[in-house]
Design a protein around this motif. Structure first.
Motif: not given
Length: 267
Positions: A83-89, A178, A180, A182
């Protein structure tokens, strides 16, 4: 399944996970439920698991060994980007995937016992997660742990349900973690640098990823697993306490192993 067969339908059964438990209850649930006994075909993942059907399943003639799409997916991980969100976090930090089953008790040979880790040990670790500020935790809880556990799930032990709620609340408050929820866990699992998990069919997939992995067991002894699963898990590190989890994340050779695996994959 009997009604489908009576209408002339052919019932095909594909196990949703991997037949991991070798307890009497596990053998019954895997090899003797009505749908298995009435199936025209049963597709299992390996010849090691097939041996169990030969020993315990009355409908053994219907069983075929086909491999598993779960394992095939490991060879095309690019189809499961994180997930791009997790990559940023994560912000460049190493990713620890923490996969856990809901607290589970079983009755085996006349006694009831917990076959998942002590929830207090998990709570203690969650309290300490932010001390690992060089790591980012992606937590994969069993779906029942996200507000849908019942007394039936834990054999009437309401304390376990309260412990799960407390654990999830602590994790949600950690800046380097986080949860997950999903549908497809592979987008997280396939990108782990380290893995901590307990009893789950996903153990086999995780072991095949070839990254440092800690398998958490209950203090009263781990559940008896079928031989192929036991063989895979014998190569993994084992733990029971919060201290074991912390020690695993601090081991120098774990860090060296991560670097080595990344270099091998890049080559």
């Amino acid at each position: 399944s009997l009604q489908f067969v009576a209408r002339g339908a052919r019932v095909v059964y594909v196990p949703y996970g991997i037949e991991i438990s070798a307890t009497s209850a596990g053998q019954r649930d895997h090899f003797n439920p009505c749908v298995v006994e009435n199936a025209w075909r049963v597709y299992t993942s390996s010849y090691g698991i097939y041996d169990g059907y030969l020993k315990f399943c009355r409908n053994r003639h219907a069983v075929r060994v086909t491999g598993s799409p779960k394992f095939d997916a490991l060879f095309c991980r690019d189809k499961y980007p994180i997930s791009e969100e997790y990559r940023k976090l994560a912000a460049g930090k190493r990713i620890v995937v923490w996969k856990m089953h809901f607290p589970k008790r079983i009755s085996d040979q006349g006694s009831s016992r917990l076959i998942t880790p002590d929830m207090e040990e998990y709570i203690s670790f969650a309290d300490d997660m932010d001390q690992f500020d060089n790591l980012f935790f992606v937590v994969l809880p069993h779906p029942k742990m996200i507000g849908r556990m019942t007394d039936h799930d834990v054999q009437g032990e309401g304390k376990l349900i309260e412990q799960v709620k407390k654990l999830m609340e602590i994790i949600q408050g950690k800046p380097n973690a986080t949860i997950d929820t999903s549908v497809d866990y592979r987008h997280s699992l396939f990108h782990a640098d380290m893995i901590i998990m307990d009893r789950s069919a996903t153990m086999i997939e995780a072991a095949m990823l070839d990254v440092p992995m800690l398998v958490m067991n209950p203090k009263n002894g781990s559940e008896k697993m079928v031989q192929p699963v036991e063989q895979v898990l014998s190569y993994c590190r084992q733990g029971t306490t919060c201290l074991d989890m912390c020690a695993f994340l601090r081991e120098p050779f774990v860090d060296e192993e991560i670097v080595k695996r990344k270099e091998e994959r890049s080559e």
